[in-house]
Design an enzyme around this catalytic site. Structure first.
Site, PDB file in Angstrom:
ATOM      1  N   GLY A  26       0.826  -1.206   0.000  1.00 52.36           N
ATOM      2  CA  GLY A  26       0.000   0.000   0.000  1.00 52.36           C
ATOM      3  C   GLY A  26       0.858   1.252   0.000  1.00 52.36           C
ATOM      4  O   GLY A  26       1.935   1.273   0.604  1.00 52.36           O
ATOM      5  N   GLY A  70      25.018  -5.530  20.909  1.00 56.97           N
ATOM      6  CA  GLY A  70      23.876  -4.865  21.540  1.00 56.97           C
ATOM      7  C   GLY A  70      23.299  -5.715  22.660  1.00 56.97           C
ATOM      8  O   GLY A  70      22.736  -6.776  22.409  1.00 56.97           O
ATOM      9  N   ALA A  71      23.453  -5.244  23.897  1.00 53.78           N
ATOM     10  CA  ALA A  71      22.874  -5.969  25.044  1.00 53.78           C
ATOM     11  C   ALA A  71      21.561  -5.308  25.449  1.00 53.78           C
ATOM     12  O   ALA A  71      21.332  -5.014  26.619  1.00 53.78           O
ATOM     13  CB  ALA A  71      23.862  -5.984  26.208  1.00 53.78           C
ATOM     14  N   VAL A 101      17.096  -5.379  24.761  1.00 50.06           N
ATOM     15  CA  VAL A 101      16.052  -6.374  24.998  1.00 50.06           C
ATOM     16  C   VAL A 101      16.216  -7.586  24.075  1.00 50.06           C
ATOM     17  O   VAL A 101      16.274  -8.736  24.530  1.00 50.06           O
ATOM     18  CB  VAL A 101      14.660  -5.726  24.761  1.00 50.06           C
ATOM     19  CG1 VAL A 101      13.566  -6.754  24.916  1.00 50.06           C
ATOM     20  CG2 VAL A 101      14.451  -4.560  25.696  1.00 50.06           C
ATOM     21  N   VAL A 148      21.045  -4.123  17.306  1.00 45.69           N
ATOM     22  CA  VAL A 148      21.325  -2.757  17.744  1.00 45.69           C
ATOM     23  C   VAL A 148      20.096  -1.857  17.651  1.00 45.69           C
ATOM     24  O   VAL A 148      20.211  -0.635  17.615  1.00 45.69           O
ATOM     25  CB  VAL A 148      22.509  -2.146  16.951  1.00 45.69           C
ATOM     26  CG1 VAL A 148      23.793  -2.905  17.258  1.00 45.69           C
ATOM     27  CG2 VAL A 148      22.228  -2.149  15.457  1.00 45.69           C
ATOM     28  N   GLY A 149      18.933  -2.459  17.632  1.00 43.46           N
ATOM     29  CA  GLY A 149      17.701  -1.677  17.646  1.00 43.46           C
ATOM     30  C   GLY A 149      16.960  -1.761  16.322  1.00 43.46           C
ATOM     31  O   GLY A 149      17.368  -2.482  15.404  1.00 43.46           O
ATOM     32  N   ASP A 192       5.180   0.916  15.743  1.00 46.24           N
ATOM     33  CA  ASP A 192       6.623   1.190  15.652  1.00 46.24           C
ATOM     34  C   ASP A 192       6.936   2.342  14.700  1.00 46.24           C
ATOM     35  O   ASP A 192       8.034   2.911  14.750  1.00 46.24           O
ATOM     36  CB  ASP A 192       7.365  -0.059  15.153  1.00 46.24           C
ATOM     37  CG  ASP A 192       7.535  -1.113  16.235  1.00 46.24           C
ATOM     38  OD1 ASP A 192       6.943  -0.963  17.325  1.00 46.24           O
ATOM     39  OD2 ASP A 192       8.264  -2.101  15.974  1.00 46.24           O
ATOM     40  N   HIS A 252      -1.865 -16.986  49.269  1.00 43.96           N
ATOM     41  CA  HIS A 252      -0.597 -17.532  49.774  1.00 43.96           C
ATOM     42  C   HIS A 252      -0.516 -19.024  49.474  1.00 43.96           C
ATOM     43  O   HIS A 252      -1.506 -19.732  49.654  1.00 43.96           O
ATOM     44  CB  HIS A 252      -0.496 -17.328  51.289  1.00 43.96           C
ATOM     45  CG  HIS A 252       0.716 -17.980  51.881  1.00 43.96           C
ATOM     46  ND1 HIS A 252       1.969 -17.420  51.759  1.00 43.96           N
ATOM     47  CD2 HIS A 252       0.870 -19.143  52.561  1.00 43.96           C
ATOM     48  CE1 HIS A 252       2.849 -18.221  52.362  1.00 43.96           C
ATOM     49  NE2 HIS A 252       2.211 -19.274  52.854  1.00 43.96           N
TER      50      HIS A 252
HETATM   51  P1  FAD Z   1       5.022  -4.572  12.528  1.00 39.27           P
HETATM   52  O1  FAD Z   1       4.723  -5.687  13.430  1.00 39.27           O
HETATM   53  O2  FAD Z   1       6.427  -4.391  12.050  1.00 39.27           O
HETATM   54  O3  FAD Z   1       4.043  -4.744  11.274  1.00 39.27           O
HETATM   55  C1  FAD Z   1       4.083  -3.890  10.188  1.00 39.27           C
HETATM   56  C2  FAD Z   1       3.494  -4.616   9.008  1.00 39.27           C
HETATM   57  O4  FAD Z   1       3.306  -3.689   7.936  1.00 39.27           O
HETATM   58  C3  FAD Z   1       4.404  -5.714   8.456  1.00 39.27           C
HETATM   59  O5  FAD Z   1       3.677  -6.897   8.343  1.00 39.27           O
HETATM   60  C4  FAD Z   1       4.826  -5.188   7.080  1.00 39.27           C
HETATM   61  O6  FAD Z   1       4.988  -6.221   6.122  1.00 39.27           O
HETATM   62  C5  FAD Z   1       3.639  -4.318   6.725  1.00 39.27           C
HETATM   63  N1  FAD Z   1       3.945  -3.261   5.749  1.00 39.27           N
HETATM   64  C6  FAD Z   1       4.966  -2.365   5.791  1.00 39.27           C
HETATM   65  N2  FAD Z   1       4.885  -1.509   4.752  1.00 39.27           N
HETATM   66  C7  FAD Z   1       3.783  -1.883   4.040  1.00 39.27           C
HETATM   67  C8  FAD Z   1       3.167  -1.386   2.865  1.00 39.27           C
HETATM   68  N3  FAD Z   1       3.653  -0.316   2.221  1.00 39.27           N
HETATM   69  N4  FAD Z   1       2.072  -2.016   2.392  1.00 39.27           N
HETATM   70  C9  FAD Z   1       1.558  -3.105   3.057  1.00 39.27           C
HETATM   71  N5  FAD Z   1       2.090  -3.601   4.178  1.00 39.27           N
HETATM   72  C10 FAD Z   1       3.181  -2.998   4.662  1.00 39.27           C
HETATM   73  N6  FAD Z   1       7.382  -6.367  21.411  1.00 39.27           N
HETATM   74  C11 FAD Z   1       6.709  -6.666  22.545  1.00 39.27           C
HETATM   75  O7  FAD Z   1       5.825  -5.898  22.938  1.00 39.27           O
HETATM   76  N7  FAD Z   1       6.982  -7.807  23.258  1.00 39.27           N
HETATM   77  C12 FAD Z   1       7.943  -8.676  22.864  1.00 39.27           C
HETATM   78  O8  FAD Z   1       8.156  -9.695  23.522  1.00 39.27           O
HETATM   79  C13 FAD Z   1       8.668  -8.390  21.681  1.00 39.27           C
HETATM   80  N8  FAD Z   1       9.626  -9.249  21.247  1.00 39.27           N
HETATM   81  C14 FAD Z   1      10.260  -8.986  20.073  1.00 39.27           C
HETATM   82  C15 FAD Z   1      11.228  -9.875  19.638  1.00 39.27           C
HETATM   83  C16 FAD Z   1      11.903  -9.665  18.453  1.00 39.27           C
HETATM   84  C17 FAD Z   1      12.940 -10.658  17.983  1.00 39.27           C
HETATM   85  C18 FAD Z   1      11.584  -8.511  17.667  1.00 39.27           C
HETATM   86  C19 FAD Z   1      12.268  -8.270  16.362  1.00 39.27           C
HETATM   87  C20 FAD Z   1      10.621  -7.612  18.098  1.00 39.27           C
HETATM   88  C21 FAD Z   1       9.954  -7.833  19.316  1.00 39.27           C
HETATM   89  N9  FAD Z   1       8.992  -6.941  19.792  1.00 39.27           N
HETATM   90  C22 FAD Z   1       8.342  -7.207  20.968  1.00 39.27           C
HETATM   91  C23 FAD Z   1       8.641  -5.709  19.070  1.00 39.27           C
HETATM   92  C24 FAD Z   1       7.328  -5.904  18.293  1.00 39.27           C
HETATM   93  O9  FAD Z   1       7.474  -6.981  17.404  1.00 39.27           O
HETATM   94  C25 FAD Z   1       6.970  -4.632  17.542  1.00 39.27           C
HETATM   95  O10 FAD Z   1       6.906  -3.557  18.466  1.00 39.27           O
HETATM   96  C26 FAD Z   1       5.615  -4.767  16.858  1.00 39.27           C
HETATM   97  O11 FAD Z   1       5.602  -5.836  15.944  1.00 39.27           O
HETATM   98  C27 FAD Z   1       5.275  -3.481  16.118  1.00 39.27           C
HETATM   99  O12 FAD Z   1       4.012  -3.595  15.574  1.00 39.27           O
HETATM  100  P2  FAD Z   1       3.576  -2.759  14.299  1.00 39.27           P
HETATM  101  O13 FAD Z   1       2.214  -3.226  13.954  1.00 39.27           O
HETATM  102  O14 FAD Z   1       3.799  -1.323  14.525  1.00 39.27           O
HETATM  103  O15 FAD Z   1       4.601  -3.165  13.134  1.00 39.27           O
HETATM  104  P1  AMP Z   2      17.775  -1.967  21.950  1.00 37.04           P
HETATM  105  O1  AMP Z   2      17.597  -0.531  21.534  1.00 37.04           O
HETATM  106  O2  AMP Z   2      17.151  -2.348  23.268  1.00 37.04           O
HETATM  107  O3  AMP Z   2      17.397  -2.921  20.855  1.00 37.04           O
HETATM  108  O4  AMP Z   2      19.345  -2.150  22.170  1.00 37.04           O
HETATM  109  C1  AMP Z   2      20.315  -1.969  21.149  1.00 37.04           C
HETATM  110  C2  AMP Z   2      21.670  -1.761  21.824  1.00 37.04           C
HETATM  111  O5  AMP Z   2      22.706  -1.851  20.849  1.00 37.04           O
HETATM  112  C3  AMP Z   2      21.813  -0.389  22.486  1.00 37.04           C
HETATM  113  O6  AMP Z   2      22.058  -0.574  23.850  1.00 37.04           O
HETATM  114  C4  AMP Z   2      23.026   0.230  21.778  1.00 37.04           C
HETATM  115  O7  AMP Z   2      23.845   0.965  22.662  1.00 37.04           O
HETATM  116  C5  AMP Z   2      23.781  -0.981  21.235  1.00 37.04           C
HETATM  117  N1  AMP Z   2      24.671  -0.691  20.096  1.00 37.04           N
HETATM  118  C6  AMP Z   2      24.401   0.058  18.994  1.00 37.04           C
HETATM  119  N2  AMP Z   2      25.456   0.077  18.124  1.00 37.04           N
HETATM  120  C7  AMP Z   2      26.455  -0.673  18.703  1.00 37.04           C
HETATM  121  C8  AMP Z   2      27.795  -1.061  18.322  1.00 37.04           C
HETATM  122  N3  AMP Z   2      28.358  -0.666  17.182  1.00 37.04           N
HETATM  123  N4  AMP Z   2      28.498  -1.854  19.182  1.00 37.04           N
HETATM  124  C9  AMP Z   2      27.942  -2.283  20.345  1.00 37.04           C
HETATM  125  N5  AMP Z   2      26.699  -1.953  20.745  1.00 37.04           N
HETATM  126  C10 AMP Z   2      25.943  -1.169  19.954  1.00 37.04           C
END
Ligand code: FAD
Ligand code: AMP
Length: 479
Positions: free
Chosen positions: A122, A188-189, A191, A278-279, A320, A452
């Site tokens: 989209g 990156g340490a 989440v 790293v985020g 996000d 408890h």
């Molecule tokens: P997303 O889940 O990224 O969904 C966006 C969707 O939009 C995707 O399906 C994408 O394909 C679609 N899209 C993008 N552009 C277009 C377009 N132009 N047309 C059509 N579709 C499109 N969060 C937690 O709260 N708890 C957790 O335990 C947790 N664990 C995580 C573990 C990992 C390994 C990772 C990577 C993330 C984790 N998160 C967790 C973060 C969480 O996944 C995100 O915050 C969440 O998915 C964001 O939701 P969203 O709907 O904004 O985006």
């Molecule tokens: P989060 O934002 O919780 O996913 O954590 C990502 C982490 O990666 C942050 O704590 C950053 O400080 C770390 N980070 C980013 N770039 C680097 C790098 N080049 N080397 C080591 N740590 C990094």
């Protein structure tokens, strides 16, 4: 029936699919566009959370924890378990099955609620028109009264560690590793780094986490971060702080990582696999036509107000893609708020009470303000803590690492924050989040009858400790 939709959502992650369902529940004609495809090339809903985020990572965390407990954690109960083995393919297969079940479930929920599921990409054009390029490349334009952008985020890539998903992986690749690397590096340490490092560490990898910052879990409450680091280090995670990765070199089937310490020293470490965590960054590629009228800030997030409205009338953005913590539940609640406001309700979201969890074992969870934030705001406060080692339930389960910390305003006693590292920290923190939503004081929480023996009693005792009334630990002298 007109082809115009009341609401078109772009993206079906937890922010987008929830918005679409809530809009349809409120009688609005809603469609949701999703471009994600599964391994067979079919369109699939659920976004990062269901496909490569929250759910698959938790599946692997649970499998690896059970393995680790079976291999090393049961002897204390008198159970001997020689020869425990892990079938990695079976573990990955179980995870894939869960993902399939949940992503398919969303298609079912769309159907049940009357949301039109559209598969393709989209793009927001001017005047709330949405261009859809379907998975066969056919382009059409959809008219919408309101558009909700929910395109989510992608892992941040750093040039010093280019992901090839063979030796250097991002979080998605780290959910698919077919064997346990002997030496695993994690950049990156944060989440995700801690969760993925824990999975593979429990399965036998020697895990080194390289973190650029000098502080561990810098945005968390300092006392809880300190306690967490102690626990993770005891578990075998090698957490190196003040270690900024400056380069990587592939040497045969190994990755040599160069990192610079805060003191300026350059060090090297060799790994069999390296995960880059790293985020994440907001994903807007191809989402907005130049004349869409939607502004993006300098960090790449779509600019929105407190109610998730963008600068373009009738266009909203959630999850996000916009400011705030990148958490599934934060996006879902934004999706609900926006759908309800479109339907004419006066919905709003309380951004002050959004729980945050790291699903290690023990879990680390928090809600509300840290002690450092309260102090910086100049507010008078009291703190109550309770260690799990003093909890009968935790002791019975041989799960006594960690503590509960509750912070309350010194004048009003209103709970300002709760921070827990310990067993079931996520669910315990949620109890305090509920109390906080109702404006609870520490005394209110202390007056509630807790069953408890439960882990929740640790929350109860921490609430009592805020005012010096904990029963099962000596109380700290009140300031
Ligand atoms: P997303 O889940 O990224 O969904 C966006 C969707 O939009 C995707 O399906 C994408 O394909 C679609 N899209 C993008 N552009 C277009 C377009 N132009 N047309 C059509 N579709 C499109 N969060 C937690 O709260 N708890 C957790 O335990 C947790 N664990 C995580 C573990 C990992 C390994 C990772 C990577 C993330 C984790 N998160 C967790 C973060 C969480 O996944 C995100 O915050 C969440 O998915 C964001 O939701 P969203 O709907 O904004 O985006
Ligand atoms: P989060 O934002 O919780 O996913 O954590 C990502 C982490 O990666 C942050 O704590 C950053 O400080 C770390 N980070 C980013 N770039 C680097 C790098 N080049 N080397 C080591 N740590 C990094």
């Amino acid at each position: 029936m007109s082809d115009k939709y009341d609401v078109v959502v772009i993206g079906s992650g937890p922010a987008g699919y929830v918005a679409a369902i809530r809009a349809a529940q409120l009688g609005l004609k809603a469609a949701c566009i999703e471009k994600w495809k599964n391994n067979e090339g079919a369109g699939v809903n659920g976004g990062t959370c269901l496909n490569v985020g929250c759910i698959p990572s938790k599946a692997l965390l649970d499998s690896s924890y059970k393995y680790h407990e079976a291999a090393e954690g049961l002897a204390v109960h008198g159970i001997s378990t020689a020869g425990v083995e892990m079938d990695i393919q079976a573990m990955l297969g179980r995870k894939d099955k869960i993902v399939k079940q949940l992503t398919g479930g969303i298609a079912g929920l769309f159907k049940a609620n009357g949301v039109t599921a559209l598969y393709g990409t989209g793009k927001l054009l001017a005047a709330k028109k949405v261009e859809l390029t379907d998975n066969n490349g056919v382009v059409s334009v959809i008219d919408a009264e309101n558009v909700i952008l929910a395109s989510g985020s992608l892992p941040i890539a750093i040039p010093v560690a280019p992901v090839d998903n063979d030796l250097i992986l991002d979080s998605t690749g780290a959910l698919e590793m077919g064997e346990v690397p002997e030496r695993l590096g994690v950049i990156g340490a944060g989440v995700i780094g801690l969760e993925l490092g824990s999975v593979w560490g429990r399965l036998g990898s020697k895990v080194v986490l390289l973190e650029a910052l000098d502080d561990f879990l810098a945005i968390m409450d300092k006392a809880i971060a300190k306690e967490s680091k102690k626990i993770f280090t005891k578990q075998g995670l090698d957490i190196r702080l003040g270690a900024r990765v400056t380069g990587t070199e592939i040497k045969g089937r190994e990755v040599e990582v160069t990192y610079k310490t805060t003191a300026g020293e350059e060090l090297k470490e060799t790994f069999d696999k390296l995960i880059v965590c790293v985020g994440r960054r907001p994903f807007t590629q191809g989402l907005l036509a130049p004349d869409s009228g939607v502004d993006v800030d300098d960090r790449g997030s779509v600019y929105v107000n407190d109610f998730c409205a963008t600068n373009a009338p009738g266009v909203y953005a959630v999850g996000d893609l916009v400011r705030g913590p990148m958490l599934a539940h934060k996006g879902s609640e934004e999706g609900v708020m926006v759908a309800e406001r479109i339907a004419g309700h006066k919905a709003q979201m309380n951004y002050d009470i959004v729980p945050n969890v790291i699903y290690t074992h023990p879990e680390v969870a928090s809600v509300g303000q840290t002690e450092e934030q309260v102090k910086a705001a100049g507010e008078p406060y009291n703190v109550g803590t309770f260690p799990f080692v003093a909890s009968g339930r935790a002791l019975a389960a041989n799960d006594t690492d960690g503590m509960v910390k509750i912070i309350a305003h010194a004048d009003t006693d209103r709970i300002l924050g709760c921070h827990i590292v310990g067993p079931s920290a996520a669910d315990l923190t949620q109890q305090v989040a509920i109390a906080m939503e109702f404006g609870s004081s520490a005394e209110d929480l202390g007056m509630i009858v807790f069953g408890h023996p439960t882990l929740s009693e640790a929350v109860h005792e921490a609430a009592l400790a805020v005012n010096g009334g904990a029963i099962h630990i000596p109380n700290r002298k009140r300031r």
